[in-house]
Design an enzyme around this catalytic site. Structure first.
Site, mmCIF file in Angstrom:
data_model
loop_
_atom_site.group_PDB
_atom_site.id
_atom_site.type_symbol
_atom_site.label_atom_id
_atom_site.label_comp_id
_atom_site.label_asym_id
_atom_site.label_seq_id
_atom_site.Cartn_x
_atom_site.Cartn_y
_atom_site.Cartn_z
ATOM 1 N N ASP A 4 0.877 -1.101 -0.093
ATOM 2 C CA ASP A 4 -0.054 0.020 -0.048
ATOM 3 C C ASP A 4 0.866 1.293 0.011
ATOM 4 O O ASP A 4 0.499 2.350 -0.855
ATOM 5 C CB ASP A 4 -0.859 -0.151 1.074
ATOM 6 C CG ASP A 4 -1.986 -0.873 1.185
ATOM 7 O OD1 ASP A 4 -1.991 -1.833 0.232
ATOM 8 O OD2 ASP A 4 -2.638 -1.221 2.190
ATOM 9 N N ALA A 5 1.919 1.170 0.881
ATOM 10 C CA ALA A 5 2.796 2.377 0.945
ATOM 11 C C ALA A 5 3.645 2.578 -0.312
ATOM 12 O O ALA A 5 3.331 3.886 -0.898
ATOM 13 C CB ALA A 5 3.950 2.197 1.811
ATOM 14 N N TYR B 62 2.082 1.948 -3.266
ATOM 15 C CA TYR B 62 1.078 2.342 -4.258
ATOM 16 C C TYR B 62 0.832 3.775 -3.841
ATOM 17 O O TYR B 62 0.676 4.727 -4.667
ATOM 18 C CB TYR B 62 -0.185 1.809 -4.130
ATOM 19 C CG TYR B 62 -1.201 2.241 -4.682
ATOM 20 C CD1 TYR B 62 -1.604 1.614 -6.048
ATOM 21 C CD2 TYR B 62 -2.039 3.361 -4.491
ATOM 22 C CE1 TYR B 62 -2.545 1.964 -6.893
ATOM 23 C CE2 TYR B 62 -3.353 3.714 -5.256
ATOM 24 C CZ TYR B 62 -3.474 3.000 -6.381
ATOM 25 O OH TYR B 62 -4.684 3.624 -7.301
ATOM 26 N N GLU C 169 -24.559 -17.659 -12.019
ATOM 27 C CA GLU C 169 -23.805 -16.672 -11.159
ATOM 28 C C GLU C 169 -24.765 -16.144 -9.796
ATOM 29 O O GLU C 169 -25.992 -16.383 -10.121
ATOM 30 C CB GLU C 169 -23.321 -15.540 -12.011
ATOM 31 C CG GLU C 169 -24.360 -14.652 -12.331
ATOM 32 C CD GLU C 169 -23.863 -13.394 -13.127
ATOM 33 O OE1 GLU C 169 -22.680 -13.172 -13.264
ATOM 34 O OE2 GLU C 169 -24.632 -12.374 -13.489
ATOM 35 N N LYS D 287 -26.837 -13.885 -7.532
ATOM 36 C CA LYS D 287 -27.639 -12.612 -7.803
ATOM 37 C C LYS D 287 -27.426 -11.697 -6.702
ATOM 38 O O LYS D 287 -27.901 -11.917 -5.517
ATOM 39 C CB LYS D 287 -29.063 -12.762 -8.021
ATOM 40 C CG LYS D 287 -29.972 -11.660 -8.226
ATOM 41 C CD LYS D 287 -31.532 -12.153 -8.708
ATOM 42 C CE LYS D 287 -32.169 -10.623 -9.022
ATOM 43 N NZ LYS D 287 -32.239 -9.946 -8.077
ATOM 44 N N ASP E 29 -27.897 -8.439 -4.462
ATOM 45 C CA ASP E 29 -28.797 -7.778 -3.880
ATOM 46 C C ASP E 29 -28.316 -5.990 -3.542
ATOM 47 O O ASP E 29 -27.902 -5.766 -2.959
ATOM 48 C CB ASP E 29 -29.419 -8.157 -2.442
ATOM 49 C CG ASP E 29 -30.731 -7.578 -2.075
ATOM 50 O OD1 ASP E 29 -31.299 -6.896 -3.253
ATOM 51 O OD2 ASP E 29 -31.310 -7.553 -1.064
ATOM 52 N N TYR F 51 -22.058 -7.770 -15.285
ATOM 53 C CA TYR F 51 -22.788 -9.147 -15.712
ATOM 54 C C TYR F 51 -23.105 -9.252 -17.322
ATOM 55 O O TYR F 51 -23.519 -10.322 -17.657
ATOM 56 C CB TYR F 51 -23.751 -9.544 -14.793
ATOM 57 C CG TYR F 51 -24.815 -8.603 -14.474
ATOM 58 C CD1 TYR F 51 -25.575 -8.175 -15.683
ATOM 59 C CD2 TYR F 51 -24.915 -8.208 -13.216
ATOM 60 C CE1 TYR F 51 -26.685 -7.449 -15.326
ATOM 61 C CE2 TYR F 51 -25.960 -7.137 -13.101
ATOM 62 C CZ TYR F 51 -26.862 -6.745 -14.124
ATOM 63 O OH TYR F 51 -27.849 -5.771 -13.990
ATOM 64 N N LYS G 293 -34.714 -17.314 -6.852
ATOM 65 C CA LYS G 293 -34.477 -16.848 -5.584
ATOM 66 C C LYS G 293 -34.379 -17.787 -4.463
ATOM 67 O O LYS G 293 -35.001 -18.712 -4.381
ATOM 68 C CB LYS G 293 -35.841 -15.810 -5.319
ATOM 69 C CG LYS G 293 -36.164 -14.672 -6.172
ATOM 70 C CD LYS G 293 -34.975 -13.763 -6.090
ATOM 71 C CE LYS G 293 -35.250 -12.262 -6.476
ATOM 72 N NZ LYS G 293 -36.060 -11.698 -5.507
ATOM 73 N N CYS H 119 -42.316 9.127 28.947
ATOM 74 C CA CYS H 119 -41.162 8.545 28.844
ATOM 75 C C CYS H 119 -41.113 7.243 30.004
ATOM 76 O O CYS H 119 -41.157 7.715 31.192
ATOM 77 C CB CYS H 119 -39.877 9.138 29.056
ATOM 78 S SG CYS H 119 -38.195 8.393 28.915
ATOM 79 N N CYS I 40 -38.218 8.065 32.403
ATOM 80 C CA CYS I 40 -38.104 9.218 33.529
ATOM 81 C C CYS I 40 -39.699 9.851 33.553
ATOM 82 O O CYS I 40 -39.544 10.651 34.518
ATOM 83 C CB CYS I 40 -37.013 10.282 33.041
ATOM 84 S SG CYS I 40 -37.806 11.219 31.613
ATOM 85 N N CYS J 229 -38.433 11.651 24.163
ATOM 86 C CA CYS J 229 -38.537 12.050 25.408
ATOM 87 C C CYS J 229 -38.201 13.489 25.514
ATOM 88 O O CYS J 229 -37.274 13.783 25.104
ATOM 89 C CB CYS J 229 -37.750 11.311 26.515
ATOM 90 S SG CYS J 229 -37.600 11.909 28.101
ATOM 91 N N CYS K 209 -33.807 12.760 32.263
ATOM 92 C CA CYS K 209 -33.930 11.337 31.570
ATOM 93 C C CYS K 209 -32.348 10.659 32.033
ATOM 94 O O CYS K 209 -31.653 10.975 31.415
ATOM 95 C CB CYS K 209 -34.384 11.310 30.341
ATOM 96 S SG CYS K 209 -34.836 9.463 29.841
HETATM 97 O O1 JCF Z 1 -26.667 -9.735 -9.644
HETATM 98 C C1 JCF Z 1 -27.484 -9.273 -10.179
HETATM 99 N N1 JCF Z 1 -28.525 -8.615 -9.404
HETATM 100 C C2 JCF Z 1 -27.876 -9.429 -11.286
HETATM 101 C C3 JCF Z 1 -28.687 -8.768 -12.175
HETATM 102 C C4 JCF Z 1 -27.203 -10.567 -12.317
HETATM 103 C C5 JCF Z 1 -27.482 -10.416 -13.689
HETATM 104 O O2 JCF Z 1 -26.890 -11.418 -14.451
HETATM 105 C C6 JCF Z 1 -28.602 -9.772 -14.250
HETATM 106 C C7 JCF Z 1 -29.200 -8.982 -13.315
HETATM 107 C C8 JCF Z 1 -30.411 -8.173 -14.090
HETATM 108 C C9 JCF Z 1 -30.519 -8.221 -15.434
HETATM 109 N N2 JCF Z 1 -28.840 -9.864 -15.542
HETATM 110 C C10 JCF Z 1 -29.561 -9.166 -16.051
HETATM 111 C C11 JCF Z 1 -29.970 -9.560 -17.546
#
Ligand code: JCF
Length: 674
Positions: free
Chosen positions: A35-36, A38, A115, A117, A119, A227, A316, A410, A413, A427, A433
């Site tokens: 790191d240093a 860099y 792969e 998904k 969030d 993706y 899901k 409250c 108190c 409160c 309190c």
């Molecule tokens: O990781 C995801 N949330 C994710 C969303 C991954 C994907 O391969 C996706 C997507 C949303 C649309 N592929 C499409 C076509």
């Protein structure tokens, strides 16, 4: 080579080196230098670019946090629409998806790329000739919001693609997310700053990406996985999803290392189960698996149905939820006096963790969900945050339950509870309190309040812990002997603190009002109240109708103030403070002050006070403070880095004075105010 050429060549070399090493570090997670080292290269490039602004470039690694805050996000039309995914929740639904794909393609075994998904938040990155020119959120799929300045601060996101021949135009699709550890760190700092923690990493990522100030985004440890692609102009594109992901990786873009080719429905299911077991150990949250038909030619055959590809689907994971019974509803009082309803539950396992309490966030949420003791509720754990109640199972509600009445006093108190402008119930017994003691005393002692030097966090904590003080008035009864036994408190420092406390008795009314920590009353409101009433007893006696006559005091603030003073405990503490000798000079009303009838403009940064404080002080001398310089301006007061207003004043022959001049004016007023 001339000196100039050498600097240009070195800058180019440094940029290439830094791009290389940051790719090794962030994208491949496999650094080659320390790191240093860099930091040293980075500093060298910063120095060259500062010396030679002509060599600075938009895609330089030094330019990640360059942009200023903006007022809004401009709309961006995507070169190609951003698709969304259909969902399947069960093995059967997945089998149906695979069957439809096989029937349409007319053959028996389809290869998929699977792969995780993530969030997070979908984004589109537009590269032209290899340089990142635009980043946008998904929006409605056709038009998103321009978040270029914010996305540029994401370290894994290359500002320039790697490799020799990037496509002319490339829109990359990906997911911006916050890793679990980054989320925890962010929430710790939110709490430390008195801000609300984020409910889950997704909200935190979304909030971070939609910051108007990129400097704030830069502090959030956002990440990215790519993706897919949208618009593509250049040589023939990749012919499979697998090749596409390889290509994105070669261009220096982060792609998920968990991706894998699988065969048919069986292969998908196997991957799904394997990832489900691994889920907890991944450094980020995922809510399922994405499968995509691998061959691009087959994807084309399958086509899309209203923005959802028929060649891809999201499988899901079951939500981490469980049903249990509510055995009680507690109301907790936080350090700032905020009241949070918490459901006490029959313990239940949610996502492998036993849960016995769930937050209901605030009274409004509690009322909306109408959670009652005896109800069966669905509880969710999102990541590592406090579990929450998703819904009440109405059909299982036993007879005879009662709606919960939120306490109007409250529980700690007994002071009244005030609802502020948002949804927070607070409160009003700030001065008495127990739950708020530490915070209240620290605020009272802080620099802009009573300004008691040496009365810091550690000391206040010990004083409260050892029951040496219960209210701020008790401070004035402390003798050095009370302090000497405490940690890191010698005789000398104890004496100093006691002296500082004593000295703080001579204060001003605005400071005192601010120090009381009345909900909704900051420094500016404290000053306005002091100016309006001039006298504390008048203020205490004022009803809400009189309070709203004060500039900038609306009904919510007025209600908070009236409630605070209507609390007998608070009035007792105030009386005790006065009895201990806390006092301030009477404020003169601003009539016929020395600057009466004069118009003043403030500009630049003042050293000893904020612009707002200066404005109030000048107004107290009778001046009218305005923001732009015109022929009617009498004086301009200029602090550091004043800008164009001084130039304009000089053109118009208006006297310009520095902060010293301002102080000289204010000096005349010292007898009458703070
Ligand atoms: O990781 C995801 N949330 C994710 C969303 C991954 C994907 O391969 C996706 C997507 C949303 C649309 N592929 C499409 C076509």
């Amino acid at each position: 080579m001339t000196q100039q050429d050498r600097a240009a060549a070195r800058a180019r070399e440094l940029r290439a080196l830094l791009d290389h090493h940051s790719h090794r570090y962030y994208v491949l997670d496999d650094p080659e230098i320390s790191d240093a080292e860099y930091d040293r290269l980075f500093a060298e490039l910063v120095a060259i670019e500062r010396e030679r602004p002509d060599l600075a470039r938009e895609d330089s690694p030094t330019q990640r946090v360059g942009a200023r805050p903006s007022a809004t996000f401009a709309p961006v039309v995507h070169g190609q629409a951003m698709l969304s995914l259909g969902n399947v929740f069960t093995d059967q639904e997945l089998a149906d998806f695979d069957r439809r794909v096989r029937e349409r393609l007319g053959h028996g075994n389809v290869s998929y790329v699977a792969e995780p998904k993530l969030d997070g938040l979908a984004v589109s990155l537009r590269y032209e000739d290899g340089v990142l020119v635009r980043a946008a959120t998904r929006g409605d799929g056709t038009t998103g919001e321009d978040v270029t300045s914010n996305v540029r601060t994401i370290r894994v996101c290359p500002l320039r693609l790697r490799g020799g021949a990037p496509p002319r135009i490339l829109e990359v699709r990906g997911e911006v997310y916050l890793p679990r550890d980054g989320f925890l760190r962010l929430n710790e700092s939110q709490i430390a700053q008195g801000a609300k923690p984020f409910a889950n990493p997704r909200n935190a990522a979304a909030g971070s990406l939609r910051q108007l100030d990129p400097a704030v985004t830069a502090k959030r440890p956002l990440r990215l996985f790519c993706y897919g692609i949208g618009e593509w102009v250049g040589a023939a594109g990749p012919s499979s999803q697998e090749a596409l992901l390889e290509l994105l990786a070669d261009l220096g873009l982060p792609v998920n290392p968990e991706r894998r080719m699988v065969a048919g429905y069986e292969g998908c299911l196997c991957y799904y189960e394997e990832l489900g077991r691994k889920r907890r150990d991944l450094p980020y949250e995922i809510d399922g698996v994405v499968y995509k038909v691998n061959e691009v030619a087959e994807q084309r055959l399958l086509g899309e149905l209203s923005r959802t590809p028929r060649w891809a689907v999201a499988h899901k994971f079951p939500a981490e939820e469980a049903v249990t019974e509510v055995v009680g509803i507690d109301v907790q009082v936080g350090r700032t006096g905020a009241l949070t309803p918490v459901a006490v539950l029959v313990p239940v396992a949610v996502g492998g963790v036993m849960v016995s309490h769930a937050t209901l966030h605030n009274p409004e949420e509690l009322e909306r969900k109408d959670v009652r003791v005896g109800d069966f509720v669905s509880v969710r754990r999102a990541g590592d945050v406090i579990p929450e109640i998703v819904s009440v199972l109405r059909e299982r509600r036993p007879s005879g339950t009662l709606a919960f009445t939120f306490p109007d006093h409250c529980p700690v108190c007994g002071s009244p509870v005030v609802r502020d402008e948002g949804v927070v119930a607070r409160c009003a017994g700030g001065l008495v309190c127990r739950a708020q003691r530490r915070q209240t005393i620290l605020h009272f002692a802080s620099r802009r309040a009573m300004d008691i030097e040496g009365l810091g966090d550690k000391l206040v904590e010990q004083l409260v812990e050892h029951r040496k003080i219960a209210t701020v008035a008790d401070l004035y009864r402390l003798a050095p002997g009370h302090l000497t036994g405490l940690e890191r408190m010698g005789e000398r420092s104890a004496g100093k603190v006691v002296d500082a406390i004593k000295a703080s008795r001579h204060t001003t009314l605005p400071r005192f009002l601010y120090a009381l920590g009345i909900p909704e009353v900051g420094e500016a409101t404290a000053i306005a109240l002091a100016r309006h009433f001039g006298d504390l007893d008048d203020l205490i006696a004022a009803d809400e109708g009189r309070l709203v006559e004060v500039p900038d005091v609306g009904p919510v603030v007025a209600h908070a103030i009236a409630t605070f003073f209507s609390e007998a405990h608070n009035r007792e503490v105030i009386a005790a403070l006065k009895a201990a000798g806390v006092s301030w000079p009477r404020l003169e009303r601003p009539v016929g002050g020395p600057l009466s009838g004069k118009t003043v403009v403030l500009t630049g940064t003042l050293d000893g006070m904020t612009r707002e404080q200066a404005r109030v002080a000048l107004e107290r001398l009778g001046a009218k403070v305005v923001s732009s310089v015109s022929a009617r301006t009498d004086y301009v007061v200029a602090g550091r880095d004043p800008g164009s207003k001084v130039k304009r004043a000089e053109e118009l022959g208006i006297p310009v004075m520095g902060e010293d001049g301002l102080r000289a004016w204010l000096g005349e007023d010292q007898s009458g105010s703070d």
